[in-house]
Write a protein that holds these residues in place. Sequence first.
Motif, mmCIF file in Angstrom:
data_model
loop_
_atom_site.group_PDB
_atom_site.id
_atom_site.type_symbol
_atom_site.label_atom_id
_atom_site.label_comp_id
_atom_site.label_asym_id
_atom_site.label_seq_id
_atom_site.Cartn_x
_atom_site.Cartn_y
_atom_site.Cartn_z
ATOM 1 N N MET A 175 0.841 -1.119 -0.077
ATOM 2 C CA MET A 175 -0.075 -0.067 -0.068
ATOM 3 C C MET A 175 1.045 1.144 0.107
ATOM 4 O O MET A 175 2.028 1.445 0.778
ATOM 5 N N ASP A 176 0.642 2.247 -0.648
ATOM 6 C CA ASP A 176 1.276 3.503 -1.144
ATOM 7 C C ASP A 176 0.353 4.613 -0.990
ATOM 8 O O ASP A 176 -0.982 4.461 -1.336
ATOM 9 N N VAL A 177 0.836 5.725 -0.717
ATOM 10 C CA VAL A 177 0.093 6.818 -0.850
ATOM 11 C C VAL A 177 0.005 7.407 -2.271
ATOM 12 O O VAL A 177 1.093 7.467 -2.857
ATOM 13 N N ARG A 178 -1.061 7.800 -2.982
ATOM 14 C CA ARG A 178 -1.290 8.175 -4.442
ATOM 15 C C ARG A 178 -0.524 9.527 -4.274
ATOM 16 O O ARG A 178 -0.954 10.549 -3.597
ATOM 17 N N ILE A 179 0.076 9.849 -5.323
ATOM 18 C CA ILE A 179 0.850 11.253 -5.821
ATOM 19 C C ILE A 179 0.113 11.574 -6.991
ATOM 20 O O ILE A 179 0.038 10.933 -8.098
ATOM 21 N N ALA A 180 -0.293 12.714 -6.837
ATOM 22 C CA ALA A 180 -1.156 13.270 -7.967
ATOM 23 C C ALA A 180 -0.718 14.707 -8.293
ATOM 24 O O ALA A 180 -0.810 15.617 -7.162
ATOM 25 N N HIS A 181 -0.151 15.190 -9.444
ATOM 26 C CA HIS A 181 0.272 16.538 -9.504
ATOM 27 C C HIS A 181 1.438 16.828 -8.862
ATOM 28 O O HIS A 181 1.505 18.194 -8.303
ATOM 29 N N GLY A 182 2.040 15.941 -8.381
ATOM 30 C CA GLY A 182 3.337 16.375 -7.853
ATOM 31 C C GLY A 182 3.164 16.536 -6.076
ATOM 32 O O GLY A 182 3.884 16.937 -5.447
ATOM 33 N N ASP A 183 1.948 16.092 -5.797
ATOM 34 C CA ASP A 183 1.590 16.492 -4.311
ATOM 35 C C ASP A 183 0.897 15.065 -3.884
ATOM 36 O O ASP A 183 0.433 14.366 -4.756
ATOM 37 N N ILE A 184 0.902 14.822 -2.380
ATOM 38 C CA ILE A 184 -0.003 13.675 -1.917
ATOM 39 C C ILE A 184 -1.419 13.852 -2.071
ATOM 40 O O ILE A 184 -1.776 15.049 -1.786
ATOM 41 N N ALA A 185 -2.112 13.123 -2.786
ATOM 42 C CA ALA A 185 -3.624 13.099 -2.891
ATOM 43 C C ALA A 185 -4.388 12.762 -1.653
ATOM 44 O O ALA A 185 -3.932 11.999 -0.748
ATOM 45 N N ARG A 186 -5.219 13.692 -1.356
ATOM 46 C CA ARG A 186 -6.202 13.583 -0.287
ATOM 47 C C ARG A 186 -7.700 13.367 -0.715
ATOM 48 O O ARG A 186 -8.143 13.771 -1.829
ATOM 49 N N VAL A 187 -8.367 12.617 0.038
ATOM 50 C CA VAL A 187 -9.756 12.360 -0.037
ATOM 51 C C VAL A 187 -10.568 13.698 0.645
ATOM 52 O O VAL A 187 -10.014 14.492 1.118
ATOM 53 N N ALA A 188 -11.948 13.725 0.139
ATOM 54 C CA ALA A 188 -12.559 14.726 0.680
ATOM 55 C C ALA A 188 -12.692 14.889 2.222
ATOM 56 O O ALA A 188 -12.584 16.189 2.593
ATOM 57 N N SER A 189 -12.437 13.760 3.223
ATOM 58 C CA SER A 189 -12.421 14.010 4.438
ATOM 59 C C SER A 189 -11.117 14.419 4.974
ATOM 60 O O SER A 189 -10.776 14.944 6.032
ATOM 61 N N GLY A 190 -10.010 14.822 3.833
ATOM 62 C CA GLY A 190 -8.710 15.159 4.312
ATOM 63 C C GLY A 190 -7.662 14.032 4.673
ATOM 64 O O GLY A 190 -6.449 14.375 4.824
ATOM 65 N N TYR A 231 -5.273 10.758 3.602
ATOM 66 C CA TYR A 231 -4.537 10.197 2.265
ATOM 67 C C TYR A 231 -5.268 9.543 1.587
ATOM 68 O O TYR A 231 -6.156 8.525 2.044
ATOM 69 N N GLU A 232 -5.230 9.469 0.262
ATOM 70 C CA GLU A 232 -5.665 8.402 -0.786
ATOM 71 C C GLU A 232 -4.459 7.454 -0.787
ATOM 72 O O GLU A 232 -3.510 7.727 -1.270
ATOM 73 N N TYR A 233 -5.039 5.970 -0.387
ATOM 74 C CA TYR A 233 -4.120 5.133 -0.560
ATOM 75 C C TYR A 233 -4.385 4.115 -1.899
ATOM 76 O O TYR A 233 -5.524 4.283 -2.396
ATOM 77 N N ILE A 234 -3.164 3.604 -2.608
ATOM 78 C CA ILE A 234 -3.381 2.809 -3.462
ATOM 79 C C ILE A 234 -2.580 1.189 -3.693
ATOM 80 O O ILE A 234 -1.768 1.388 -2.766
ATOM 81 N N THR A 235 -3.195 0.607 -4.074
ATOM 82 C CA THR A 235 -2.373 -0.906 -4.125
ATOM 83 C C THR A 235 -2.385 -1.518 -5.608
ATOM 84 O O THR A 235 -2.786 -0.862 -6.480
ATOM 85 N N GLY A 236 -1.796 -2.363 -5.616
ATOM 86 C CA GLY A 236 -1.706 -3.388 -6.862
ATOM 87 C C GLY A 236 -1.139 -2.864 -7.917
ATOM 88 O O GLY A 236 -0.199 -2.199 -7.806
ATOM 89 N N ILE A 237 -1.736 -2.848 -9.245
ATOM 90 C CA ILE A 237 -1.141 -2.261 -10.244
ATOM 91 C C ILE A 237 -1.055 -1.042 -10.343
ATOM 92 O O ILE A 237 0.146 -0.398 -10.713
ATOM 93 N N GLU A 238 -1.950 -0.074 -9.626
ATOM 94 C CA GLU A 238 -1.620 1.256 -9.659
ATOM 95 C C GLU A 238 -0.360 1.687 -8.588
ATOM 96 O O GLU A 238 0.350 2.425 -9.120
ATOM 97 N N GLU A 239 -0.328 0.838 -7.691
ATOM 98 C CA GLU A 239 0.924 1.305 -6.908
ATOM 99 C C GLU A 239 2.135 0.877 -7.374
ATOM 100 O O GLU A 239 3.208 1.423 -7.762
ATOM 101 N N ALA A 240 2.241 -0.320 -8.303
ATOM 102 C CA ALA A 240 3.532 -0.572 -9.034
ATOM 103 C C ALA A 240 3.767 0.273 -10.203
ATOM 104 O O ALA A 240 5.088 0.736 -10.446
ATOM 105 N N VAL A 241 2.789 0.708 -11.014
ATOM 106 C CA VAL A 241 2.826 1.888 -11.879
ATOM 107 C C VAL A 241 3.857 3.119 -11.083
ATOM 108 O O VAL A 241 4.406 3.671 -11.838
#
Length: 116
Positions: free
Chosen positions: A1-16, A18-28
């Motif tokens: 599990m990793d934190v998603r990086i979007a637009h050069g920054d750590i991605a957050r969900v509406a609640s504030g 961190y947005e986490y990713i796994t599987g192929i998204e994390e590998a990519v």
Amino acid sequence: MDVRIAHGDIARVASGSYEYITGIEEAVQRVRISALTQKGDFVYDRELGTDYTGLSADDELLKEKLDLRVKESCADIFDTVVEVLLWSQRRKTMLIKVTYQNTIQMTEVDLSGIIQ
């Protein structure tokens, strides 16, 4: 599990949180970070990244050399296989096939600031 990086920054969900990713998204994401970081440039881990020293955009074997170097830099990404499928000399981009646990995804990496 990793934190998603979007637009050069750590991605957050509406609640504030961190947005986490796994599987192929994390590998990519890990492959992209490794391919976009020049080895030795990340102060917290000098082994992270790809060694692009000595490479030239007009080298007829550049795609093969990129393939070897990206594979080396991504060797420690668990259960992931990478392959540089295409090098565009005009756009200075490479197309990488990422395979994670039999799931395949393509990602394009822009090396215009790295390969001259």
